[in-house]
Scaffold this active site. Sequence first.
Site, PDB file in Angstrom:
ATOM      1  N   HIS A  30       0.801  -1.225   0.000  1.00 46.07           N
ATOM      2  CA  HIS A  30       0.000   0.000   0.000  1.00 46.07           C
ATOM      3  C   HIS A  30       0.836   1.280   0.000  1.00 46.07           C
ATOM      4  CE1 HIS A  30      -2.076  -3.369   1.967  1.00 46.07           C
ATOM      5  NE2 HIS A  30      -3.012  -3.053   1.091  1.00 46.07           N
ATOM      6  N   CYS A  31       2.019   1.208  -0.605  1.00 43.99           N
ATOM      7  CA  CYS A  31       2.921   2.376  -0.667  1.00 43.99           C
ATOM      8  C   CYS A  31       3.233   2.915   0.728  1.00 43.99           C
ATOM      9  CB  CYS A  31       2.335   3.494  -1.532  1.00 43.99           C
ATOM     10  SG  CYS A  31       1.904   2.974  -3.191  1.00 43.99           S
ATOM     11  N   ALA A  32       3.153   2.057   1.732  1.00 42.51           N
ATOM     12  CA  ALA A  32       3.414   2.491   3.113  1.00 42.51           C
ATOM     13  C   ALA A  32       4.364   1.495   3.781  1.00 42.51           C
ATOM     14  CB  ALA A  32       2.097   2.604   3.883  1.00 42.51           C
TER      15      ALA A  32
END
Lengths: 91, 382
Positions: free
Chosen positions: B337-339
Amino acid sequence: MGGAGAPPLRSDARAPQRRLVASFASTFDALEAERLCRAASVPGRIIPLPAQIRADCGLAWVLPAEDAARQAFLAALAGRVQPVALTELAL
Amino acid sequence: MIYLNNAATSARKPPCVVEAVARALTSGAGSSARGAAAADLDAARTVFEARCALAELFAFSHPERVVFFANATQALNTAIFGTVRPGDHVVATAYEHNSVLRPLALLERTRGARVSYVPVARSGAIALEDFDRLITPGTRLVAVSHASNLTGAVLPVAEVARMAHARGALVLVDAAQTAGALPVELDALGADLAAFTGHKALMGPQGTGGLAVAPQVEVEPLFCGGTGVQSARDRQPDTYPEHLEAGTANTPGLAGLAAGVRFVQEQGVEGIRAREEALRARFVSGVSAVPGVRVYGEGDGMGHVATVALNVGDADSARVADALAQRWGIATRAGLHCAPRAHEALGTRGQGAVRFSLGFYTTADEVDAAVRAVAAVARELA
């Protein structure tokens, strides 16, 4: 936003008339001036910024040259928008 | 399809948004700030209206300082590159998205910026004491998500902003997950800079987003180019929004965004929030009862927007998401999640997680169907 509100102030290139032109620092300010003037039924309309004021791009507000129109215009702006200049021109 | 990937985008849009985009595309709307004929003025008024709608939603009294970009990422990049100077100290949280992490990493490499990350506990909790420890009188910028795009946790932005301002730091709020889903009032949050996206809870089209810049905050432009005003200058105008906006505006997209914002206002953000909160609680209650399912961040002591991250045993999150999509027609999102720092903190860096994000059009029946599908996957993988 459409054509309701203040009547347009048409130019006739064959018979220029004295007008006041308010110039602004940004497109936002020009459109905010239009919104305020329409809400107050103050006559005028948006025009391209005349080169006599500044050789540049942008929008300006043209209004009748009379004092009463100037006062109504400034009252409509109510200090929320500050024109860069108010210039009298033959348009 | 049951679309539970609203943290990525709200796939279904209200009819008023579709109509506004179609009107802009078919009624001859021209180019904003590129002429004073009727078509171009229509476009300029459309963009003006979008600025005013956003400012109203954010209780922000400077609509001219709502600057449009193609998405929140461009807005965050502008805020970060435009404020962080060589050698500056920045504080960010481990919850941040790559749209914050990557610009900061680049600034570390190229401008000698120093970045401190506020840790996230395995429970998902984040401690104000850590902000207090890391924000110093020399800190230039504090970048904080209003809500995590992974667990939905709502961060204590106002408290962080008070600490930051007491030490002279600017506060950048990433409201990508909250604008339209939670009240986002910039003064109340203490945001000097707030980035938003148009295509999530604001219900607008993709390709819209922006940055609200509080008065007196200096931001160097990231993009330079045509503005339609002050064209004789060799630099961006000092006036907003042109100071940070360059190039032709996305008038059809912004027409849709303005309609989306008005739609959200008509529905009422508080009402949307209450409904989504109830649906989230229903989902969490359902999946928490499924043997083998682990929900992340539920013990973090924070409120949440309507996003839930979970795993089914040790199964690859991609495998679970694929099964949900292929067999039950449920759209979720697997992976990181790009995190990446948030996943590291939660212990899911290797497995990833399956993210369910509910939205305006999610129904209780869809939530129940998703719970049944998770239970079925869990049984199969047991």
